[in-house]
Structures are given as structure tokens and as C-alpha cells.
Write an enzyme that holds these catalytic residues in place. Sequence first.
Site, PDB file in Angstrom:
ATOM      1  CG  ASP A 118      -1.644   1.072   1.196  1.00 63.17           C
ATOM      2  OD1 ASP A 118      -2.452   1.416   0.394  1.00 63.17           O
ATOM      3  OD2 ASP A 118      -2.179   1.631   2.233  1.00 63.17           O
ATOM      4  CG  ASP A 176      -2.080   7.524  -0.078  1.00 58.07           C
ATOM      5  OD1 ASP A 176      -1.155   8.037  -0.474  1.00 58.07           O
ATOM      6  OD2 ASP A 176      -3.125   7.533  -0.661  1.00 58.07           O
TER       7      ASP A 176
END
Length: 272
Positions: free
Chosen positions: A11, A13
Site C-alpha cells: 500500500d 498512503d
Amino acid sequence: MNIPIKNLILDMDGVLWRGETPMPGLVAFFDTLRAGGIGFVLATNNATKTAAMYTERLARFGVDVPPHQILTSAEATASYLADLYEPGSPLYVIGAMGLHDALTAQGFEILSAAAVRAGAAAVSVVAGLSPLMTYDELAMGAHLVNQGVPFVGTNPDPTFPSEIGPLPGAGAILAMLTTATGVEPTIIGKPGPIVFREAVKRLGSDPSTVAMVGDRLSTDIRGAKAAGLRAILVLSGISTREEAETGPIRPDYIMADITELAAFLRQEQVIA
């Protein structure tokens, strides 16, 4: 036998950066992966940006990641819709440039709110995070859904991490449409399976060697476990250690951040 982690789905953010600020140790983290031959795909629920835009951001942070190693929920959404509808089919889209670009790249026509108000028909309403969304855009989306047009959401994240704290995400926009229509969207991004399947496909790997690294239990970790992947929670974004240790969604590993993760990979000799 403990199967080594040979590939990561990362991932972005809350894991690699927060807002416009890179996480400490970002360059060293990627150096560790490349030195050990660990494959990786960056997969984000953020549908506001294109893969090329993420490549540019990473370059500003001193990391070289080509667009083909970056998978956004916008790309996964466009691929999903391309399997359902012919090129040229009209869509009504609430979203930012990343979503619009991914859909137009698949040949879809994007309808404006004014066109819908004038009576234009859409095959689907597609919604994601749209920081510049107007009330009229939201209203026309609700109007179409109330008429029975299928409703698709890029991702369910209620918030996204920023330098000043969590801010409303795509899930908040989906919730407004659901409140106005009573209709739940088909979710494409994490924790749904589509993004995970595409990421493993891009890695060209046995899923047993893949681990998901994320900051949110409800999407990254939940989706990884449902997909049969190992899950690593980092505490640099949304979810807390207490939630991970006491809640119903349990990661395989909990790390403070990517610096601790890099040290773990080296220390445990999971890099072969």
C-alpha cells in the site's frame, strides 16, 4: 515449513508516505528489497491519481518505480467495467483525474452532470474520491442510481491519512450516495478480491510467497487474509496496535513502519 516472503504488495498512503511527506527510510527500504531480489507491486485504493503520477512522486522521493509496478483502484475499476461493457459505453463518473484517465483509456465515454440532467443515460455510475466534487455532480449520480443504474465504487476507505490527520476518503462519498439511494455499491478496491488477484498476477508469483503490507486493518489486512495472503500491518497510517491485537482482523506481523519492516526482512533472512 515457513515459506519465505519473496514478493510484497505495498500500500502507499500511510505506508510509503503520509500526504506529501515520504516516510523515513523510504529509499533504504526499496534498496533492501532490490538487494534481496524481493518483487513488489504498489497497490493503492486511491483512485485520484494515475500510475505515472505515482511514478513521478516516487522519483521526487528518490525512488524509481515504473508505472507497470503500480496498481490503482482506478485501473482495477476500469478493467472490471471493460469486462462488462463495450468500448464507447457511457459512464457517469464522480472522481478525480486518475479515475477519468483509467476509464477513458478503456474507451468509455464519460457523461457530465449537465448531460445527465438533460436526459443522457449511463450504463453505470462510478464513484471514488473527488476533492472538487460539486453538489450537482453528487445529485446526478444519485438520480441515476435511483433509476436503477448499476453503482460501482472504486474503494470503501472512509478516510485517507494526511499530514494533519485523517481526511474524508472515497468511502465517505459512497456513503452519501448510499444514504440518498439506499443502494450499496459494488466495491472494486481493497478489501475486495479484484485488486489482490491483479497484483499477484503482475508479480507472476505463487500466492504463498506474497505478503501484503498496509496500514488499514479493514481494507489492506482484511483483504489480504481473505485472498489467502500473509498480511503485515505497519503503524504509520490509520490502524493502531491495540486494534490489531484485540480486534477481529489479525495481521500476521505488526511493524512500526517500513524501516522496521526492512530490518525484519534482513534479520529473519526471508530474502533469499
